[in-house]
Structure formats: structure tokens, C-alpha cells
Write an enzyme that holds these catalytic residues in place. Structure first.
Site, PDB file in Angstrom:
ATOM      1  N   THR A   1       0.813  -1.225   0.000  1.00 22.24           N
ATOM      2  CA  THR A   1       0.000   0.000   0.000  1.00 22.24           C
ATOM      3  C   THR A   1       0.848   1.277   0.000  1.00 22.24           C
ATOM      4  O   THR A   1       0.335   2.362  -0.237  1.00 22.24           O
ATOM      5  CB  THR A   1      -0.910   0.072   1.248  1.00 22.24           C
ATOM      6  OG1 THR A   1      -0.091   0.124   2.410  1.00 22.24           O
ATOM      7  CG2 THR A   1      -1.846  -1.119   1.319  1.00 22.24           C
TER       8      THR A   1
ATOM      9  N   LYS B   1      -5.784  -0.011   6.249  1.00 23.45           N
ATOM     10  CA  LYS B   1      -4.464   0.633   6.285  1.00 23.45           C
ATOM     11  C   LYS B   1      -4.462   1.886   5.404  1.00 23.45           C
ATOM     12  O   LYS B   1      -4.007   2.950   5.811  1.00 23.45           O
ATOM     13  CB  LYS B   1      -3.443  -0.377   5.745  1.00 23.45           C
ATOM     14  CG  LYS B   1      -2.045  -0.188   6.252  1.00 23.45           C
ATOM     15  CD  LYS B   1      -1.249  -1.428   5.887  1.00 23.45           C
ATOM     16  CE  LYS B   1       0.229  -1.222   6.165  1.00 23.45           C
ATOM     17  NZ  LYS B   1       1.000  -2.391   5.744  1.00 23.45           N
TER      18      LYS B   1
ATOM     19  N   CYS C   1     -11.904   3.480 -44.281  1.00 19.41           N
ATOM     20  CA  CYS C   1     -11.117   4.636 -44.713  1.00 19.41           C
ATOM     21  C   CYS C   1     -10.004   4.215 -45.685  1.00 19.41           C
ATOM     22  O   CYS C   1     -10.280   4.007 -46.852  1.00 19.41           O
ATOM     23  CB  CYS C   1     -10.585   5.405 -43.517  1.00 19.41           C
ATOM     24  SG  CYS C   1     -10.216   7.119 -43.917  1.00 19.41           S
TER      25      CYS C   1
ATOM     26  N   ARG D   1      -7.289  12.691 -45.947  1.00 20.84           N
ATOM     27  CA  ARG D   1      -6.911  13.756 -46.885  1.00 20.84           C
ATOM     28  C   ARG D   1      -7.328  13.443 -48.299  1.00 20.84           C
ATOM     29  O   ARG D   1      -7.511  14.327 -49.111  1.00 20.84           O
ATOM     30  CB  ARG D   1      -5.387  13.921 -46.911  1.00 20.84           C
ATOM     31  CG  ARG D   1      -4.849  14.713 -45.790  1.00 20.84           C
ATOM     32  CD  ARG D   1      -3.514  15.361 -46.079  1.00 20.84           C
ATOM     33  NE  ARG D   1      -3.268  16.255 -44.965  1.00 20.84           N
ATOM     34  CZ  ARG D   1      -2.788  15.833 -43.801  1.00 20.84           C
ATOM     35  NH1 ARG D   1      -2.444  14.579 -43.645  1.00 20.84           N
ATOM     36  NH2 ARG D   1      -2.642  16.685 -42.807  1.00 20.84           N
TER      37      ARG D   1
ATOM     38  N   HIS E   1     -15.166   6.692 -40.823  1.00 15.22           N
ATOM     39  CA  HIS E   1     -14.799   5.723 -39.777  1.00 15.22           C
ATOM     40  C   HIS E   1     -16.033   5.327 -38.962  1.00 15.22           C
ATOM     41  O   HIS E   1     -16.301   5.923 -37.918  1.00 15.22           O
ATOM     42  CB  HIS E   1     -13.753   6.338 -38.835  1.00 15.22           C
ATOM     43  CG  HIS E   1     -12.412   6.490 -39.459  1.00 15.22           C
ATOM     44  ND1 HIS E   1     -11.475   5.496 -39.456  1.00 15.22           N
ATOM     45  CD2 HIS E   1     -11.852   7.523 -40.133  1.00 15.22           C
ATOM     46  CE1 HIS E   1     -10.388   5.906 -40.084  1.00 15.22           C
ATOM     47  NE2 HIS E   1     -10.596   7.129 -40.515  1.00 15.22           N
TER      48      HIS E   1
ATOM     49  N   GLU F   1     -16.459   2.974 -37.019  1.00 14.17           N
ATOM     50  CA  GLU F   1     -16.118   2.464 -35.689  1.00 14.17           C
ATOM     51  C   GLU F   1     -16.241   3.533 -34.605  1.00 14.17           C
ATOM     52  O   GLU F   1     -16.428   3.216 -33.435  1.00 14.17           O
ATOM     53  CB  GLU F   1     -14.711   1.856 -35.690  1.00 14.17           C
ATOM     54  CG  GLU F   1     -13.543   2.826 -35.843  1.00 14.17           C
ATOM     55  CD  GLU F   1     -13.163   3.119 -37.306  1.00 14.17           C
ATOM     56  OE1 GLU F   1     -14.005   2.868 -38.200  1.00 14.17           O
ATOM     57  OE2 GLU F   1     -12.036   3.602 -37.539  1.00 14.17           O
TER      58      GLU F   1
HETATM   59  N1  GLN Z   1      -4.339   7.893 -45.616  1.00 13.16           N
HETATM   60  C1  GLN Z   1      -5.657   8.048 -46.090  1.00 13.16           C
HETATM   61  C2  GLN Z   1      -6.043   9.506 -46.253  1.00 13.16           C
HETATM   62  O1  GLN Z   1      -5.424  10.370 -45.705  1.00 13.16           O
HETATM   63  C3  GLN Z   1      -6.639   7.330 -45.200  1.00 13.16           C
HETATM   64  C4  GLN Z   1      -6.730   7.924 -43.835  1.00 13.16           C
HETATM   65  C5  GLN Z   1      -7.354   6.990 -42.836  1.00 13.16           C
HETATM   66  O2  GLN Z   1      -7.435   5.793 -43.041  1.00 13.16           O
HETATM   67  N2  GLN Z   1      -7.745   7.533 -41.703  1.00 13.16           N
HETATM   68  O3  GLN Z   1      -6.999   9.821 -46.918  1.00 13.16           O
END
Ligand code: GLN
Length: 553
Positions: A196, A231, A396, A480, A527, A529
Site C-alpha cells: 500500500t 491501512k 477509410c 486527406r 470511420h 467504428e
Molecule cells: N491515408 C488516407 C487519407 O489520408 C486514409 C486515412 C485513414 O485511413 N484515416 O486519406
């Protein structure tokens, strides 16, 4: 007047870490938030990251873990993802605070004479700005309780100003602020006994800042026995009942259930002189999910093919936490356990025959990523999934490379590529947007991608449309490059369907193959997720898992 009255009643819980990093402050905070929510309170979680980066966007995920993007486009720490998942909330730009963000604001204000000639100092100007942001976050959610996790460990130099701001808030509102310390109790191998002392020292250090913890969460490999609880209580001036045993458990989703065994929710409400607004089992909905997750026996083998996996000794599960959790949620609700295998795509580049090993998997995922390393191997894996009708889900980069693979092997454009890797290809099927080009030329990398939530419209009769059961959706982005509009018609003519596009039709958001051609071959420019939640799994992940299950039969 009314506003003052309201603010007086607003409560703040600060969560700080003792002894060492990585003890699970984020999960502890998220779990506390979930419990208080289910007791009928509106809780707004805030993450404070003491580093000087203005946001988490420029940090390497292999060092810092995943960058979690909010609807607003702010790039944040993975703990924000935990809060959103556990508490089923959408967080905003006021809910994430870094030292860099605070300093940048204060320095810019000073440059604009915002302090009217005063000498600008860390205390009080930085601390006041920190407090202003905490209050603004609470107001933006119109919440009852703010749950503020202060990153780093007690004793760090970097987080002192945040703790100081919290101390002052407590001095001004003694009834409305409590401190929870998540600490660690090591069990040295040779002794085999839980110690502890490090926790006692961490509390003393916190005391030296003028702060006394109200609750201590004792993390460790084993449960805390009563003797040691006592304690810690005596040494740290905390009530015995307020020392909570938090041993390692296999699922993070069990943590809140474990905390509630020690009645942490009531303990916090008692400290605030409040009573639960909702009676009954605070975690009923949650327990159902945890039960489902535990009672699944059947397993699915899913290969996650990518390039990040060979970068020293970072933890994979941190770099891809949202993807992993999204797969789990959809699988659990379908009564199966996913078994994920991380495959370094470079393996296929070294030995192309190895790609056949993928036949041993029920489904294949290519997650997001950047750069050139391992990409030819990823393309081999995608081709294998397409030709062998293994369910494929691209996220992506995984969607962009799916388009590259299709262009090369179906349209016959053998050097087709993304501008990210080969801008000189005769078919740049994934290209940079003009505004992004300008950013790169000017060396601007921070917060310059296409970031945050954008609307997309879906094409009827497609996998995507069926999964969402909607014609328009909103999903979060971080990239991008885009499918090059110049080639869209030719690619479509050869069978790839763009089932989701931006409302003006210019940007391709989802690509897929029709059901009669492939059971599930789908990629998203966004994305998905990032919006999967335990109690609300993401429809596209669920559709993927359904396809995987069907194929398994
Ligand atoms: N590299 C890719 C882009 O910039 C995909 C980016 C990613 O998967 N987050 O478009």
C-alpha cells in the site's frame, strides 16, 4: 441570478491517477459516469490531457493510441471514445482540453491586449482559463455533474495547473467538488503481497497540493483485503468504505458492475448530499450487454490486415481500440465471439503465396492508416477477399485501397494507385482534394484533414441502405484523399457500386459489390467504428458480422 444558483448546485468529480500511468483512469471514469447516468443524472465527461499538443491529431497512434475524432472534427484521445461508448453520449469540442489548447488561447488573448496590460501568469490566468472551459463544457451539456479526468499521474510536473484549478474550484464550492484517486497497489513477485505504500505516498503528494481525495480506487492484480483497505483508509484519511477494490478483470465492461458492488454511485451521491433520481438496479441495461458478451461460445475468426503492426512495443489494442470494440459489440449481439488475428501485410510482400492463409478466416478487415509501408501486401489481401468471396470490410484507407485493387485487377489499370503513394501513376484513382494540397504545400498538418461528421446519402437496394435502414446518414471522417471523381463513371461501369455519396454526389463515401457478386465487399471513406456503442452496435459492423456468420455456415 438564476444562472448563479444553478452553477452553485452543479457538481464536479475530479479523477486523478496515483503511482503510475496506465492503471485505467479512463475506464474508471467512464464506469462512474455510466453508474451516475443510470441513477438519473446528466453527466458530462471531460478529458484533460496535460501535453502541449493543441489536439491529438499530430500524434503517432503507435505511441499515443488511437486518435478519436468527435462530430465537430476535433481530434482527441482514446479516452473520449471510452466515454462515448460507455455513456452513449456525443461529446463536443469543449469536452477535451489540452495544455496546448489553453496556453494557445491565453497567449493569443494576451497578444490581442485581452488582459488589458496586465502581467499574464500561469496562476491565475491559465488556471482561470481551465476553469472557464470546465464550466463551458458543463453548460453546453446542461448537465448535473461534470466528470473530469485529469491525465497523467500525481507528481507529474505537467498536470499541476489542472489540479490547482480543481483545488480552487473546491475551495470556492466545498459542497460541490469531490476527488477520486485511481491508484495502483503492486504485488512484488518475491513478496507475493500487495503493497500500500506507493498509494500512501501518492496521496501525500496530492495532499501537498492542498487536495484530499474523497474516494480511492485501489487497482491491482488482486482484490484488496479488509486489512489493507483499513491501512489505506487510516494512512490517507479516507473512510474505509470509500476505498474501493478494483482488481484486474477480463472485460472493461465489468468494471462498473464491480464498482457498484462497493456502491460507488451512492457513495458519490452521499458526498454531494444528493439522492438517486432513479431507483432500482442502476446497471440493468448494461448487465444485459455484459451477459450477452459472456455467454457467447461460438467464435468467428477475423483477420485484420494492416501496416502498423511492426512498430516497436506499442499496444495494438490501443491504436485500434474503436475498431476492436465495434467488432465486439456487433458480434456479441449476434451471439458470437470474435477472434481477431493481426496480420502484418508485409508478410505477403515477402512471400505472396502466404496470402492463401487468409482462407482460414471467416472475414477480413483493413482498418484506416497512412503511408506506403505494407500497402502492396494489403492490396493482395483485398484481392484475395474479393476473388474468394470472403466477407471484407474496409475502413477509410481500407476503402481507398479497395478501389485501387478494383481499378488494377478488374479495370486493368495495372499501376492504379492513391496519390498518397504514387501521384505519378497513370490512374490516380484516389486523389488529394485541392484544399488539402494547399495545406500540405504550406507544411500545415495539424487539424487540416477532412475531419468530423458529414452527411451522406445512400443508394436504395444496397448493403449500406439495408444496414442503416435510412436514406441519409452522418458519419465521422479523418482523411486527406478521396476517390477521384474523374474515374468514378468508368469504375461504376465495371460493377463497383458507390452506395453512399456526399449530398452533392461529388465525394464517394461507401463502395460495395452487389450481393449477387460477393456476399459482402464493402468499404467506407468514413470511420464507422467511431460511432459504435455497446448498447447500440454500428449497423455496418453488424451487417459485416452477419455476412461472416452466413459464410461460416
Ligand atoms: N491515408 C488516407 C487519407 O489520408 C486514409 C486515412 C485513414 O485511413 N484515416 O486519406
Amino acid at each position: 441570478m438564476d444562472k448563479n444558483k444553478k452553477q452553485k448546485k452543479h457538481k464536479y468529480i475530479f479523477v486523478v491517477g496515483g503511482v503510475m500511468s496506465g492503471v485505467g483512469k479512463g475506464i474508471a471514469s467512464s464506469s462512474i459516469g455510466k453508474i451516475l447516468q443510470n441513477k438519473g443524472f446528466k453527466v458530462n465527461p471531460i478529458k484533460v490531457d496535460p501535453y502541449l499538443n493543441v489536439d491529438a491529431g499530430t500524434m503517432n497512434p503507435t505511441e499515443h493510441g488511437e486518435t478519436f475524432v468527435l462530430d465537430s472534427g476535433l481530434e482527441t484521445d482514446q479516452d473520449m471514445g471510452n466515454y462515448e461508448r460507455f455513456m452513449n453520449v456525443n461529446l463536443g469540442p469543449d469536452d477535451y482540453i489540452t495544455s496546448g489548447m489553453v496556453y494557445k488561447y491565453v497567449i493569443e488573448k494576451e497578444r490581442n491586449l485581452g488582459y488589458r496590460g496586465k502581467c499574464v501568469e500561469a496562476i491565475p490566468h491559465i488556471t482561470e482559463e481551465i476553469t472557464r472551459r470546465w464550466k463551458r463544457s458543463a453548460e453546453s451539456h446542461d448537465s448535473d455533474i461534470s466528470l473530469i479526468e485529469i491525465g497523467g499521474t500525481i507528481g507529474d510536473y505537467q498536470n499541476i495547473l489542472f489540479i490547482e484549478a480543481a483545488r480552487v474550484l473546491k475551495i470556492k464550492n466545498p459542497q460541490d467538488v469531490i476527488f477520486v484517486m485511481v491508484s495502483y497497489l503492486p504485488v512484488p513477485g518475491v513478496l507475493g503481497e500487495m503493497k500500500t505504500r506507493p498509494t500512501q505516498n501518492a496521496v501525500r503528494q496530492l495532499n501537498s497540493y492542498g487536495v484530499q481525495p474523497d474516494i480511492i480506487i485501489a487497482r491491482g492484480s488482486h482484490p484488496l483485503d479488509y486489512k489493507r483497505k483499513e491501512k489505506i483508509a487510516i494512512a490517507c484519511s479516507v473512510a474505509v468504505d470509500n476505498v474501493i477494490s478494483a482488481p484486474d478483470i477480463s472485460s472493461v465492461y465489468d468494471v462498473s458492475i464491480n464498482f457498484e458492488k462497493d456502491k460507488i454511485g451512492d457513495m458519490i451521491l452521499k458526498a454531494f448530499h444528493m439522492r438517486a433520481k432513479v431507483k432500482g438496479d442502476a446497471l440493468a441495461d448494461w448487465k444485459k450487454f455484459v451477459d450477452v458478451s459472456k455467454n457467447t461460445k461460438k467464435t468467428l475468426r477475423i483477420a485484420v490486415v494492416g501496416k502498423y503492426f511492426d512498430t516497436g512495443d506499442f499496444v495494438l489494442s490501443d491504436a485500434y481500440i474503436s475498431v476492436i470494440e465495434a467488432i465486439k459489440f456487433s458480434s456479441y449481439w449476434k451471439g458470437v465471439k470474435p477472434e481477431l488475428t493481426w496480420i502484418n501485410s508485409k508478410e505477403y510482400e515477402a512471400d505472396p503465396k502466404k496470402v492463401k492463409d487468409l482462407s482460414g478466416y471467416d472475414g477480413i478487415i483493413v482498418p484506416g492508416g497512412f503511408g506506403e509501408s505494407g500497402i502492396e501486401g494489403v492490396l493482395m489481401a483485398i484481392r484475395y477477399a474479393r476473388e474468394n468471396k470472403i466477407p471484407y470490410f474496409g475502413l477509410c484507407y481500407g476503402m481507398q485501397l479497395m478501389v485501387v485493387e478494383y481499378a488494377r485487377n478488374v479495370l486493368g489499370w495495372s499501376d492504379a494507385h492513391t496519390a498518397e503513394i504514387n501521384p505519378k501513376s497513370s490512374h490516380v484513382v484516389i486523389d488529394i482534394m485541392p484544399e488539402q494540397k494547399k495545406n500540405l504545400e504550406e507544411g500545415k498538418y495539424g487539424a487540416t484533414m477532412r475531419l468530423g461528421s458529414y452527411e451522406a446519402k445512400l443508394l436504395k437496394g444496397t448493403h449500406a441502405h439495408k444496414a442503416y435502414g435510412a436514406e441519409t446518414i452522418n458519419e465521422r471522417h479523418r482523411h486527406r484523399y478521396e476517390v477521384n471523381p474523374e474515374y468514378v463513371e468508368e469504375i461504376k461501369a465495371k460493377g463497383l457500386v458507390f452506395s453512399g455519396t456526399s449530398p452533392d454526389g461529388r465525394l464517394m463515401e461507401i463502395a460495395e459489390l452487389p450481393k449477387d457478386v460477393h456476399p459482402f465487399f464493402l468499404g467506407t471513406q468514413f470511420h464507422p467504428e467511431l460511432k459504435a456503442r455497446p448498447l447500440y452496435p454500428h449497423p455496418l459492423f453488424t451487417a459485416f458480422i452477419e455476412a461472416v456468420l452466413k459464410g461460416k455456415k
